[in-house]
Each structure stands twice: as C-alpha cells, then as structure tokens.
Design an enzyme around this catalytic site. Structure first.
Site, PDB file in Angstrom:
ATOM      1  CG  ASP A 121      -0.240   0.009   2.542  1.00 40.44           C
ATOM      2  OD1 ASP A 121       0.852  -0.597   2.644  1.00 40.44           O
ATOM      3  OD2 ASP A 121      -0.746   0.633   3.494  1.00 40.44           O
ATOM      4  CD  GLU A 186       4.188   0.798   7.026  1.00 45.27           C
ATOM      5  OE1 GLU A 186       4.843   1.135   8.025  1.00 45.27           O
ATOM      6  OE2 GLU A 186       3.789   1.637   6.194  1.00 45.27           O
TER       7      GLU A 186
HETATM    8 ZN   LIG Z   1       6.507   2.403   4.198  1.00 48.20          ZN
END
Ligand SMILES: [Zn+2]
Length: 486
Positions: A121, A186
C-alpha cells in the site's frame, strides 16, 4: 591552602582532558573492511516494471471501508506476470485476501529462516499539491522514476522481486529458508496484513533469525561532520501512542460563558504538555549511532563523542535543538486534532483534542500515559488511548549478528565508501509485528537521499533515481544470496 586547592583542581582538570583526548585518539573505525565486489547484472526493463507498479494506486485510507481492493489484486497479478521464475520456485500464500506470504524453501532445515518485507500500500496524495509528474502516472523522466510509492515502499518491493527473479532464473537455491511478507495496510497500522501474517508464522512455530524491512535511508550531507554517505540501519523503533483528551461541560449560550470553558481547559492542558517536554536521554540505538560515526569525524567532534560518559547529557540537549535530533533523544508529543462546538456562538458540551506520541525505547506506554496525566494534573481532562495503533518501542537488535554483518558488507560493497551505522527509526514500521518471533530486526532503505529528498516519501514529487534503483536491485540480490547462506 587556597593555592594548593587550585593546583589540585588544575591537576584534576588536566588529567580529565588527558583522558578525554586519549579516548578520542584511540577510537577505531567500526566499519567492515570489504573487498571490491563483482558487479551483479540487472535484467533489462527493471525501471519500467517499477513504473508499472507505481501506476497501480494501492492507496490505504484511515477509513478502511473506503479502500478500493481492486488495485491490490492488480498488483498481485503484476508481480506474478513480471517475475515468472520467482513464482515457479516460491510457495505463494494469500493472507486475508490482499496480503501475500512467500516461502522459498531452503536446503538446510536446521537453519533459522530470514524474512524480507515490503508493503503493497501507499499513502494518499494530498489534493491541491502540484506534482511535476502525476503521482500515479508512473513516468520515467530526467533520470528518475516518478510516483507515489517510488520510495515508500514499491521501490524496495520491486527491487527485492527483481533480485529474487534473477536468482531463481539462474537456478540458485537458498540454503536457509527465506520468507517474503507483503502487507496490504502498513500505512494504517498493519492489522489486516502483517499482524495476520506474523500470527500465521507464529502458529506454525516459525522462528526467524532476522527480518529485513523498510527503514532509514542512506543520506548525504545530513550528519554534520561526515562527508561520506551514511547508511543508517534501524536496530530499534520508537513506540506509538495516540491519546484523546476530552473535557465535558454544561454547554449553553456563548453570551453568558462560565469562567472556565471546555475549550479553555483543554487548551491549557495541551499548552502544559508542550511546555513540559519529556526528558532527553542519549542511549540505545542513537548512542550506538554516535559511537559508530565518531571515529569518522574530525577531531573536535570525535573528542565530544568519544566521551559520552561525561558529555552525553550535554550532547542530548544539543540534539534537541533540531526537530530531527529531538526525535532521536526523547519521547515526542504532537497535538494533531481539535474539536469544539459546531457553531461560533454555542459553548461545546465536549471539547476534544488528540495528541500523537512517539515513545523512546527504554520507556513504555504505561509510563508515558502516567507522565502525561501528571503534567496535565487536571481531573476535568479525561485521557483515553485511541486504538488500534498502539505499540511499545522495539527492543534493540544486535549490530554484531551474522545478519547485521551480511547487510553491512552488502551496503559497503555496493556503495563504496558508505558508512554503515545502527540507527533509531522514529516512525513505525510493520516489522514490529514480528519482534516476538525474530532474533533481530533491521530496517533500511537502499536509496540515497539528500535533505530535500526526505520530504518526498508521503509528500510531493516522490521519485527514485534510476541509477539508485538499479543499485538497490544489486543490494537485494547480494543480500538475499548472502542472507540465505549458512
Ligand atoms: Zn513504508
């Protein structure tokens, strides 16, 4: 008598200066001595494959319901299509639909496996910010690959897979089992991605020798007194805590206010927090960094850094003068959100403020909350944690392990003249979810950044130099190969 005391004092001072100078003179470089390494060939088209990955807008949003899943599946497909040899030899497992766990079985089951990480992401692009090249266009221009995620973290993701692809295509096999974990979230804490992957590995009884994840970049011109590029490898990471401060009140019309209002009480509490910062402390990863870089510095600086036993508190205070230095030596507190009433002439029933804290290793969540409470010292202010992104600081990983030496040698060979040092990561990374099942965790970014470049990840005009990207592929190729050795 007075003269005698003066002579004694001068003698003591002389001895002290002698000790300090001797310590500075005796410092020896901590850098590994390495032979020049043979070049590693990089397959044609690598920058174009990175550009293609940047065109897939795998954007994480705080409100998970708003996240579009389709780009994540597109990125999964891109990986499979771009790296066929890797996908022939690695076992691939989809975790929670959007995250991926790969396993490359090693020949020697007795060796503890290593884990490589990168996340799928990216953060959203702020509207009204002009990019030189559109953030999801994946353009290659002026020697750079441009786009959101070029540095964080698709540059590492794609470089890692280029490395694995070339090793797999050459028929190479690891002695040690290797895992690759690609988390989907994340940027919003990792709960749906690496938290689940780590739990799955733990269930299977996997214990890792080392984890290699994103982290501190290679910088030039940032560490004062050091001309060479510095590769910080984060051996620890600050903890993460968000607190909500609320004050309830009777509300009412603002034409007849009481002497103390919800907004006033909240504002005073936040002002007290800002004027009572957490105490600075020089230890852990930051102290190791100064000790490691000291021998590379001119004598004046070396004199101070060789004598942290005496000057540590002074140097810690000096570091607090810049925002970046300050973050290395203390728990920081940043007020980020405020809410009162919805209308100019209405007293709020509730005022709410949010503060984000980054906890220095050596301290903990409970102690930090207790300190915040004691500084506010006002029962009218209610303090609550904001789930779910809350984490204790990461323990210190070794800068003497086999995995450290492999990484250090790789960086020194692929970037001749670079200084490798342990460092503290002030941001949070998904690697923290693996601390319970790993001996050591190393967080690094194999790209060279200037002071100006530090604003690009999560900012505007994120980009990676093509030449840097090709070198990062070589870094990962050597790192994967050598990490997998016995
Ligand atoms: Zn990162």
């Amino acid at each position: 008598m007075r003269l005698r005391r003066a002579v004694l004092a001068a003698g003591a001072l002389g001895a002290l200066v002698g000790v300090m100078v001797t310590r500075a003179a005796q410092l020896r470089s901590h850098q590994l001595t390495v032979e020049p390494a043979a070049p590693i060939a990089v397959a044609a088209g690598a920058p174009e494959r990175l550009a293609a990955a940047l065109r897939i807008a795998t954007v994480s949003l705080q409100d998970r319901a708003q996240i579009d899943p389709a780009p994540f599946f597109a990125l999964h497909r891109l990986l499979a299509e771009s790296f066929p040899a890797a996908h022939r030899v690695l076992e691939r497992e989809v975790v929670n639909e959007r995250s991926l766990l790969y396993r490359w079985p090693g020949r020697d089951g007795a060796l503890a496996p290593d884990l490589f990480m990168a996340h799928l992401d990216v953060v959203p692009v702020e509207p009204n910010r002009a990019w030189t090249h559109a953030p999801f266009a994946g353009e290659i221009a002026d020697g750079f690959v441009w786009g959101r995620g070029a540095l964080d973290d698709k540059g590492s993701l794609m470089a890692l897979f280029e490395a694995v692809e070339s090793l797999a295509a050459a028929g190479w096999q690891p002695a040690r089992t290797l895992y690759i974990a690609l988390g989907q979230d994340e940027e919003i804490g990792g709960a749906e991605g690496n938290v689940r992957i780590a739990a799955r590995l733990a269930e299977r009884g996997v214990h890792l020798e080392a984890v290699f994840d994103e982290g501190t970049p290679i910088t030039t011109g940032i560490v004062e007194g050091v001309a060479a590029p510095v590769a910080g490898v984060a051996v620890s990471e600050k903890g993460y805590l968000t607190l909500e401060l609320t004050v309830a009140a009777a509300g009412g019309h603002s034409s007849m206010p009481p002497p103390a209002t919800a907004v006033g009480i909240l504002a005073a509490a936040i002002a007290r927090l800002e004027t009572h910062p957490f105490p600075p402390r020089l230890d852990g990863a930051t102290r190791r960094m100064l000790e490691t870089l000291a021998p590379e510095m001119p004598f004046g600086r070396r004199l101070a850094l060789a004598n942290l036993w005496l000057l540590g508190p002074l140097i810690a205070r000096q570091l607090t003068r810049t925002n970046a230095g300050n973050a290395l030596v203390r728990t920081t507190l940043a007020p980020t959100m405020l809410e009162g009433s919805q209308k100019e002439n209405v007293l709020p029933l509730r005022a709410r403020g949010v503060v984000n804290l980054r906890i220095l290793p050596g301290e903990d969540v409970a102690g930090t909350i207790a300190l915040v409470r004691s500084v506010i010292a006002d029962e009218r202010v209610k303090i609550a944690t904001v789930p779910p992104t809350l984490s204790e600081p990461a323990r210190l990983s070794s800068d003497g392990s086999r995995a450290w030496r492999v990484l250090s040698r790789t960086l020194r060979q692929r970037l001749p003249g670079v200084l490798v040092t342990p460092a503290l990561m002030v941001g949070a990374s998904d690697s923290r979810h693996y601390l319970a099942i790993a001996d050591d965790v190393y967080r690094f970014l194999p790209f060279v950044l200037t002071r100006e470049d530090l604003q690009r990840p999560h900012g505007t005009d994120e980009r990676v130099r093509v030449e840097d990207y090709l070198r990062a592929i070589q870094v990962y190729t050597q790192l994967v190969r050598d990490a997998a050795a016995p």
